[in-house]
Design an enzyme around this catalytic site. Structure first.
Site, PDB file in Angstrom:
ATOM      1  N   ALA A 143       0.899  -1.168   0.022  1.00  0.00           N
ATOM      2  CA  ALA A 143      -0.019  -0.106  -0.113  1.00  0.00           C
ATOM      3  C   ALA A 143       0.944   1.349   0.105  1.00  0.00           C
ATOM      4  CB  ALA A 143      -0.815  -0.116   1.276  1.00  0.00           C
TER       5      ALA A 143
ATOM      6  N   GLY B 206       0.521  -4.968   0.925  1.00  0.00           N
ATOM      7  CA  GLY B 206      -0.640  -5.009   0.038  1.00  0.00           C
ATOM      8  C   GLY B 206      -0.406  -5.625  -1.420  1.00  0.00           C
TER       9      GLY B 206
ATOM     10  N   GLU C   1      -0.679  -9.248  -0.668  1.00  0.00           N
ATOM     11  CA  GLU C   1      -2.026  -9.549  -0.701  1.00  0.00           C
ATOM     12  C   GLU C   1      -2.772  -9.408  -1.925  1.00  0.00           C
ATOM     13  OE1 GLU C   1      -1.858  -6.331   2.486  1.00  0.00           O
ATOM     14  OE2 GLU C   1      -2.884  -7.576   3.922  1.00  0.00           O
TER      15      GLU C   1
ATOM     16  N   GLU D 178       4.549  -5.101   7.243  1.00  0.00           N
ATOM     17  CA  GLU D 178       3.931  -4.140   7.806  1.00  0.00           C
ATOM     18  C   GLU D 178       4.207  -4.000   9.005  1.00  0.00           C
ATOM     19  OE1 GLU D 178       2.280  -6.352   5.955  1.00  0.00           O
ATOM     20  OE2 GLU D 178       0.880  -5.885   4.481  1.00  0.00           O
TER      21      GLU D 178
HETATM   22  N1  CAA Z   1       4.560   3.124  -0.528  1.00  0.00           N
HETATM   23  C1  CAA Z   1       4.979   4.443  -1.032  1.00  0.00           C
HETATM   24  N2  CAA Z   1       5.942   4.530  -1.730  1.00  0.00           N
HETATM   25  C2  CAA Z   1       6.832   3.370  -1.929  1.00  0.00           C
HETATM   26  C3  CAA Z   1       6.711   2.042  -1.311  1.00  0.00           C
HETATM   27  C4  CAA Z   1       5.461   2.120  -0.839  1.00  0.00           C
HETATM   28  N3  CAA Z   1       4.932   0.850  -0.170  1.00  0.00           N
HETATM   29  N4  CAA Z   1       7.558   1.060  -1.728  1.00  0.00           N
HETATM   30  C5  CAA Z   1       8.413   1.889  -2.415  1.00  0.00           C
HETATM   31  N5  CAA Z   1       8.218   3.126  -2.601  1.00  0.00           N
HETATM   32  C6  CAA Z   1       8.786   4.287  -3.044  1.00  0.00           C
HETATM   33  C7  CAA Z   1       9.957   4.720  -2.312  1.00  0.00           C
HETATM   34  O1  CAA Z   1       9.621   5.626  -1.424  1.00  0.00           O
HETATM   35  C8  CAA Z   1      10.853   5.064  -3.569  1.00  0.00           C
HETATM   36  O2  CAA Z   1      10.389   6.656  -3.731  1.00  0.00           O
HETATM   37  P1  CAA Z   1      11.316   8.055  -3.983  1.00  0.00           P
HETATM   38  O3  CAA Z   1      12.442   7.321  -5.031  1.00  0.00           O
HETATM   39  O4  CAA Z   1      10.542   8.793  -4.266  1.00  0.00           O
HETATM   40  O5  CAA Z   1      12.127   8.054  -2.457  1.00  0.00           O
HETATM   41  C9  CAA Z   1      10.656   4.435  -4.566  1.00  0.00           C
HETATM   42  O6  CAA Z   1       9.449   3.796  -4.248  1.00  0.00           O
HETATM   43  C10 CAA Z   1      11.860   3.355  -4.694  1.00  0.00           C
HETATM   44  O7  CAA Z   1      11.807   2.585  -3.355  1.00  0.00           O
HETATM   45  P2  CAA Z   1      13.350   2.430  -2.803  1.00  0.00           P
HETATM   46  O8  CAA Z   1      14.277   3.460  -3.039  1.00  0.00           O
HETATM   47  O9  CAA Z   1      13.015   1.975  -1.351  1.00  0.00           O
HETATM   48  O10 CAA Z   1      13.616   1.069  -3.541  1.00  0.00           O
HETATM   49  P3  CAA Z   1      14.860   0.041  -2.950  1.00  0.00           P
HETATM   50  O11 CAA Z   1      15.195  -0.735  -4.113  1.00  0.00           O
HETATM   51  O12 CAA Z   1      15.745   0.414  -2.239  1.00  0.00           O
HETATM   52  O13 CAA Z   1      13.746  -0.792  -1.912  1.00  0.00           O
HETATM   53  C11 CAA Z   1      11.902  -2.041  -1.069  1.00  0.00           C
HETATM   54  C12 CAA Z   1      12.827  -1.756  -2.339  1.00  0.00           C
HETATM   55  C13 CAA Z   1      12.547  -3.010  -0.387  1.00  0.00           C
HETATM   56  C14 CAA Z   1      10.569  -2.702  -1.722  1.00  0.00           C
HETATM   57  C15 CAA Z   1      11.453  -0.886  -0.354  1.00  0.00           C
HETATM   58  O14 CAA Z   1      11.010   0.123  -1.198  1.00  0.00           O
HETATM   59  C16 CAA Z   1      10.338  -0.913   0.556  1.00  0.00           C
HETATM   60  O15 CAA Z   1      10.429  -1.585   1.804  1.00  0.00           O
HETATM   61  N6  CAA Z   1       9.237  -0.611   0.466  1.00  0.00           N
HETATM   62  C17 CAA Z   1       7.931  -0.565   1.510  1.00  0.00           C
HETATM   63  C18 CAA Z   1       7.526  -2.010   1.596  1.00  0.00           C
HETATM   64  C19 CAA Z   1       6.492  -1.988   2.706  1.00  0.00           C
HETATM   65  O16 CAA Z   1       6.718  -1.672   3.732  1.00  0.00           O
HETATM   66  N7  CAA Z   1       5.142  -2.565   2.259  1.00  0.00           N
HETATM   67  C20 CAA Z   1       4.124  -2.510   3.085  1.00  0.00           C
HETATM   68  C21 CAA Z   1       3.389  -1.234   2.944  1.00  0.00           C
HETATM   69  S1  CAA Z   1       1.912  -1.165   4.003  1.00  0.00           S
HETATM   70  C22 CAA Z   1       0.845  -2.077   3.450  1.00  0.00           C
HETATM   71  O17 CAA Z   1       0.876  -2.869   2.327  1.00  0.00           O
HETATM   72  C23 CAA Z   1      -0.420  -2.437   4.348  1.00  0.00           C
HETATM   73  C24 CAA Z   1      -1.526  -3.194   3.988  1.00  0.00           C
HETATM   74  O18 CAA Z   1      -1.473  -4.456   4.211  1.00  0.00           O
HETATM   75  C25 CAA Z   1      -2.351  -3.143   2.704  1.00  0.00           C
END
Ligand code: CAA
Length: 258
Positions: free
Chosen positions: A65, A109, A112, A132
């Site tokens: 998400a 998400g 999911e 999460e």
């Molecule tokens: N939401 C918003 N933006 C996101 C994102 C997310 N879930 N995941 C990645 N991005 C964005 C980053 O902020 C970044 O944007 P900027 O360049 O503007 O800073 C861009 O995508 C590239 O990401 P990274 O620089 O972090 O890329 P990376 O290769 O270093 O890492 C990753 C990749 C490991 C996937 C890392 O991006 C990450 O950990 N992302 C979040 C994963 C996460 O926590 N997901 C769960 C979300 S909560 C949820 O989903 C609730 C639910 O159950 C419904």
């Protein structure tokens, strides 16, 4: 319909929906989820389409998400808007099969969403996780429920509590994904699988999906009874006569969706 955060391509019987927010690793914001549900419903209502494939980019199916969009929300806001309920319910209401073709990250998400599809074909680069917990929340679109049904309690607890990622190989071993293929072959494999399903009779495809999904929702006895009744009802279709006649006559069936 014109979309901003997804692309949609259709061939004869298969609709391919591609999540398309590359700068955010296909993070699922309100617009993307809304457009995805609109496209799924459109494909479901289109008589020509039999199977839907949902995919992302090489690097990310979806990284979860959209954290930026939800980070400042209060409890009352997410409660009142019933965050993610609409998308979750709309995806569950799709009657045609949806294949998730997953390459790269399928997190939160994103994992999911893949699990809400009917089965997952993964590239060998895929990484699945419910991270999460690292954000101070738990999964909110089925990660504690569907993952447990896919892989069992022990691994689901591990994933939901540690937030660690599973490789495609581990995901296949655990039963989360149905097939793993080299990344370069992912779309060929997913479209091939969709094409094979699309050769069948549409009412039979719909019935098979409904019957398998019933196993999630009921007891074994009730599920077996449901399956038996649906099986019996298939004998009212012309396609049952055609399918069995074709077998006996050693030819390919010509299904007419009747
Ligand atoms: N939401 C918003 N933006 C996101 C994102 C997310 N879930 N995941 C990645 N991005 C964005 C980053 O902020 C970044 O944007 P900027 O360049 O503007 O800073 C861009 O995508 C590239 O990401 P990274 O620089 O972090 O890329 P990376 O290769 O270093 O890492 C990753 C990749 C490991 C996937 C890392 O991006 C990450 O950990 N992302 C979040 C994963 C996460 O926590 N997901 C769960 C979300 S909560 C949820 O989903 C609730 C639910 O159950 C419904």
């Amino acid at each position: 319909m014109a979309f901003e955060t997804i692309t949609v391509e259709t061939d004869d019987h298969v609709c391919l929906i591609k999540l398309n927010r590359p700068d955010a690793l296909n993070a699922l914001n309100t617009m993307l989820l809304g457009e995805l549900c609109d496209a799924l419903e459109e494909a479901d209502a289109n008589d020509k389409i039999r199977v839907i494939v949902v995919t992302g980019s090489e690097k990310a199916f979806a990284a979860g998400a959209d954290i930026k969009e939800m980070s400042e929300k209060s409890f009352v806001e997410v409660f009142n808007e019933n965050l993610f309920a609409d998308a979750s319910d709309r995806i569950m209401a799709i009657r045609k099969p949806i294949i998730a073709a997953v390459s790269g990250y399928a997190l939160g998400g994103g994992c999911e969403l893949a699990m809400a599809c009917d089965f997952i074909i993964a590239a060998d680069t895929a990484k699945f996780g419910q991270p999460e917990i690292n954000l101070g929340v738990i999964a909110g679109m089925g990660g504690t429920q569907r993952l447990t049904r896919y892989v069992g309690k022990s691994k689901s607890m591990d994933m939901n509590l540690s937030g660690r990622f599973m490789t495609a190989e581990e995901a296949e071993r655990a039963g989360l994904v149905s097939r793993v293929v080299p990344a370069k072959k992912l779309m060929e494999e997913a479209m091939g699988a969709a094409g094979k399903i699309a050769e069948k009779s549409l009412p039979t495809i719909l019935a098979a999906k409904e019957a398998v999904n019933r196993s999630y929702e009921t007891t074994l006895r009730e599920g077996i009874l449901f399956e038996r009744r649906v099986f019996h009802s298939m004998f009212a279709t012309e396609d049952q006569k055609e399918g069995m006649a074709a077998f006996l006559e050693k030819r390919q069936p010509q299904f007419r969706d009747k």
